[in-house]
Design a protein around this motif. Structure first.
Motif, PDB file in Angstrom:
ATOM      1  N   UNK A   1       0.837  -1.208   0.000  1.00  0.00           N
ATOM      2  CA  UNK A   1       0.000   0.000   0.000  1.00  0.00           C
ATOM      3  C   UNK A   1       0.868   1.252   0.000  1.00  0.00           C
TER       4      UNK A   1
ATOM      5  N   UNK B   1       2.104   1.795  -3.420  1.00  0.00           N
ATOM      6  CA  UNK B   1       1.064   2.340  -4.305  1.00  0.00           C
ATOM      7  C   UNK B   1       0.908   3.835  -4.046  1.00  0.00           C
ATOM      8  N   UNK B   2       0.840   4.187  -2.763  1.00  0.00           N
ATOM      9  CA  UNK B   2       0.670   5.589  -2.435  1.00  0.00           C
ATOM     10  C   UNK B   2       1.835   6.428  -2.935  1.00  0.00           C
ATOM     11  N   UNK B   3       3.056   5.872  -2.789  1.00  0.00           N
ATOM     12  CA  UNK B   3       4.215   6.627  -3.269  1.00  0.00           C
ATOM     13  C   UNK B   3       4.193   6.718  -4.788  1.00  0.00           C
ATOM     14  N   UNK B   4       3.754   5.654  -5.449  1.00  0.00           N
ATOM     15  CA  UNK B   4       3.726   5.661  -6.906  1.00  0.00           C
ATOM     16  C   UNK B   4       2.781   6.721  -7.441  1.00  0.00           C
ATOM     17  N   UNK B   5       1.710   7.016  -6.689  1.00  0.00           N
ATOM     18  CA  UNK B   5       0.799   8.054  -7.173  1.00  0.00           C
ATOM     19  C   UNK B   5       1.106   9.415  -6.571  1.00  0.00           C
ATOM     20  N   UNK B   6       2.238   9.531  -5.871  1.00  0.00           N
ATOM     21  CA  UNK B   6       2.679  10.862  -5.498  1.00  0.00           C
ATOM     22  C   UNK B   6       2.784  11.176  -4.019  1.00  0.00           C
ATOM     23  N   UNK B   7       2.596  10.164  -3.135  1.00  0.00           N
ATOM     24  CA  UNK B   7       2.765  10.438  -1.713  1.00  0.00           C
ATOM     25  C   UNK B   7       4.242  10.686  -1.406  1.00  0.00           C
ATOM     26  N   UNK B   8       4.513  11.732  -0.651  1.00  0.00           N
ATOM     27  CA  UNK B   8       5.894  11.974  -0.234  1.00  0.00           C
ATOM     28  C   UNK B   8       6.167  11.167   1.038  1.00  0.00           C
TER      29      UNK B   8
ATOM     30  N   UNK C   1       4.138  12.439   3.801  1.00  0.00           N
ATOM     31  CA  UNK C   1       2.733  12.008   3.727  1.00  0.00           C
ATOM     32  C   UNK C   1       2.568  10.647   4.395  1.00  0.00           C
TER      33      UNK C   1
ATOM     34  N   UNK D   1       9.791   3.585  -3.734  1.00  0.00           N
ATOM     35  CA  UNK D   1       8.480   3.080  -4.151  1.00  0.00           C
ATOM     36  C   UNK D   1       8.559   1.708  -4.812  1.00  0.00           C
TER      37      UNK D   1
ATOM     38  N   UNK E   1       6.549  -1.622  -3.752  1.00  0.00           N
ATOM     39  CA  UNK E   1       5.588  -2.254  -4.651  1.00  0.00           C
ATOM     40  C   UNK E   1       5.895  -3.730  -4.854  1.00  0.00           C
TER      41      UNK E   1
END
Lengths: 404, 278
Positions: free
Chosen positions: A310, A313-320, A323, A396, A400
């Motif tokens: 998870x 995934x969050x990092x892949x869509x832009x979570x720093x 975050x 990331x 993943x």
């Protein structure tokens, strides 16, 4: 990431892992519950002790023969009636005084007999020791002057002698002499401070016992109690009495013959002991909270490992990284606050039951509740940060790649 | 939050992605594995490029590096004229958030939350309000024709629907480039065709697409194919006769919908028996 989002995520996760979240929350719940229960019960205890002492007033003072300064076979010097008149006349602010003479006598009424302690007490005694008269009246100075043979009964001895009759106005025999019952007192409960009487005690004017004890001669006193309006008068009394007694009777090998004790110094001592107990108990509660916190940390570490995907995934869509840290810290704090909140209710429940049983006053202050919640939040923060930081340190692609 | 401006197309053939001599070395104990070994590649705006290669050829590694999910061991990488190796982790996250959309073989949706909230995920990190997020997510779901499934959780969706949710998520922040790592790998061929039709439609609408696949018939939907072998580029060619997924799908659909229904009716004897079966 906004806090609102983090909260929403946290509740999703908690809902998704009900049993685990429940157990984690339980850990904190017990810790905080303990803390709350202990502080509330501690406060109630303190309050009950305080009101106990307050009942007598901490403005009491007594003087007694200081046995510790005498050899065991040495003749004690006792106070006489002139000393007592000096105390009564020259000490300002006095609101009551008296001595206690007690003796074991046979008491009987119509064939019922009992071996009990009879207290010879002065009229002031009832006020000084806050003895409530339930029925009838207490004896007064007038009765003492007129040498009336009257007595006041505690409830147990009253019901023992008078099974079916109203005791008031009846005559009982105390050591073969007739005394008229004029009053019944309330029941005494176990208290920290008392005159030594119990529910089987009979009170009679002190002269009857004193005269008998001293064979009709001059009455001498082992102990004498005085109560004053306030502590300043107690200070004055202590000073004057000490000077008077030392001046009159002299010192014994450099030590005083009489010891003057003040109730307020006992209050201070009780307070000190209470403080030590509270500190100990708080340390235990703190340990249990830390254990709860370690539980949170453990669970969060598991959550991080389990949800590595998870995180990826969050990092892949832009979570720093921050975050991710914020999300996991919020999750830990939410768990802790839920645990802390329910812990407050749990602890307050336990405390209220304990207070009900012990008949103490239940007090829950807002400060304690807020304090407990602040501690929970702090624990969540402290024990949530490491797992959250660990979660954020992955690339990331590594996150993943993790297996579910 | 520092804003990284969207890549602007200055000239017609400006390379949006420009990598030179990229290597990626993994260490496993004493053994050094070169997943990528000096790869150089330029990708222009509005390309549909397919990276092909056997498993272990380094195609996913290449994809992860140009998709900013990983950093190369050596070599330079310019994305929209910016040196990626000089970006901080924070800035890389912003690049992933705003300029890149990722579609994975295994969909990588969060299982606990609805399709709509999955699509909203990138927007959370770009600081949109809940209202704006919902609007944008619904628009993205509409683009992949999944509006009616917005409130379903991933496990209530079919494989093709999940992949379309993932594509909607990749699209929702309007990225410059769409990356797809074996997007049809976990789907049956018919559903795979559906997804390819969707990619072709997005490409026609202006998206730049980089796709990794090991299937030639899938790769033929792109415009350019790059062959990787042992971490090196072995071929880079334009696709001459491009497969049109929509057309293939239409020809298949005409034949089979009717057939399928007839066959189902033939093989479903009675309602009760079918229920027992399930």
């Amino acid at each position: 990431m906004k806090i609102a989002e983090g909260l929403r995520e946290s509740f999703d996760v908690i809902r998704g892992n009900k049993i685990r979240s429940f157990l984690t929350i339980l850990g904190i719940n017990f810790g905080v519950g303990c803390l709350i229960a202990i502080s509330v019960i501690g406060l109630a205890f303190r309050d009950s002790v305080g009101s106990e002492i307050g009942r007598y007033g901490s403005t009491m003072l007594w003087v007694q023969v200081d046995n510790s300064n005498y050899m065991s076979d040495e003749r004690r010097v006792l106070m006489d009636s002139r000393d007592i008149s000096f105390f009564k006349q020259s000490l300002p602010g006095r609101i009551g005084s008296g001595s206690i003479f007690d003796a074991a006598y046979t008491v009987s009424y119509k064939g019922e007999t009992a071996e009990i302690t009879v207290f010879g007490a002065e009229p002031d005694h009832f006020d000084m020791f806050d003895i409530n008269i339930k029925e009838g009246r207490q004896y007064l100075q007038q009765d003492v002057i007129n040498r009336k043979r009257v007595c006041v009964l505690r409830p147990d001895i009253a019901s023992r002698l008078f099974k079916y009759e109203d005791p008031i106005g009846k005559e009982i025999k105390i050591s073969e002499k007739n005394f008229t019952v004029i009053g019944l007192t309330d029941r005494v409960s176990n208290t920290f401070l008392s005159d030594g009487s119990d529910n089987n005690t009979v009170f009679i004017p002190s002269d009857f016992i004193a005269a008998k004890a001293w064979g009709g001669g001059n009455i001498k006193y082992w102990v004498y109690l005085l109560k004053f309006e306030n502590l300043e008068y107690v200070d004055i009394a202590e000073e004057r009495m000490e000077a008077y007694l030392n001046n009159k009777y002299g010192l014994l090998r450099g030590e005083t013959r009489f010891r003057i004790e003040r109730l307020d110094s006992y209050v201070g001592m009780v307070d000190k002991i209470l403080n030590i107990i509270s500190t100990l108990v708080l340390v235990i509660a703190a340990i249990s909270i830390v254990v709860g916190g370690l539980g949170i940390m453990n669970i969060m570490l598991v959550a991080v490992t389990e949800r590595t995907r998870e995180i990826g995934i969050r990092m892949a869509v832009g979570a720093t990284r921050s975050d991710i840290v914020i999300q996991f810290v919020i999750e830990a704090i939410v768990l802790c606050i839920i645990g802390g909140g329910t812990g407050v209710i749990f602890g307050a429940g336990i405390a209220s039951i304990a207070c009900m049983i012990l008949k103490w006053k239940f007090m829950l202050s807002l400060a304690i509740v807020l304090g407990a919640l602040a501690i929970s939040t702090f624990i969540g923060l402290v024990f949530g940060i490491y797992p959250a930081w660990k979660a954020s340190q992955l690339m990331p692609v590594e996150a993943l790649r993790a297996d579910h | 939050m520092k804003m990284i401006p969207k890549i602007v197309q200055a000239g017609k053939n400006l390379a949006i992605i420009d990598i030179k001599d990229i290597s990626k070395i993994y260490r496993m104990g004493d053994i050094e594995v070169r997943a990528l070994d000096g790869v150089s590649l330029e990708i222009s705006d509005h390309e549909f490029i397919c990276v092909m290669g056997a498993s272990g050829s380094g195609k996913s590694t290449l994809m992860n590096i140009i998709g900013c999910l990983d950093r190369p061991s050596s070599g330079s990488y310019f994305l929209g004229g910016k040196d990626v190796s000089k970006l901080t982790d924070q800035e890389l996250a912003e690049v992933r958030n705003r300029q890149i959309g990722f579609v994975f073989q295994t969909f990588n949706l969060l299982p606990r939350i609805s399709a709509r909230r999955n699509v909203e995920l990138p927007l959370i990190y770009s600081g949109y309000s809940a209202k704006e997020r919902r609007k944008l997510a619904d628009e993205a779901l509409e683009r992949v024709e999944l509006s009616d499934r917005a409130d379903h959780k991933p496990n209530e969706l079919s494989g093709g629907q999940r992949q379309r949710v993932a594509i909607a998520r990749a699209l929702v922040n309007n990225p410059s480039i769409l990356f797809a790592d074996e997007p049809t790998g976990n789907l049956d061929s018919r559903t795979g065709l559906n997804i390819m039709a969707l990619f072709q439609r997005l490409h026609n609408q202006g998206s730049t697409i980089v796709m990794v696949t090991h299937e030639m018939d899938i790769a033929l939907h792109g415009k350019r194919i790059i062959h990787l072998r042992d971490g090196r580029i072995h071929g880079d060619e334009k696709v001459k006769s491009r497969a049109d997924a929509e057309l293939i799908l239409n020809s298949l659909a005409d034949l089979s919908t009717q057939d399928l229904e007839e066959a189902m009716q033939r093989h479903t004897p009675a309602k009760g028996a079918a229920d027992e079966d399930s």
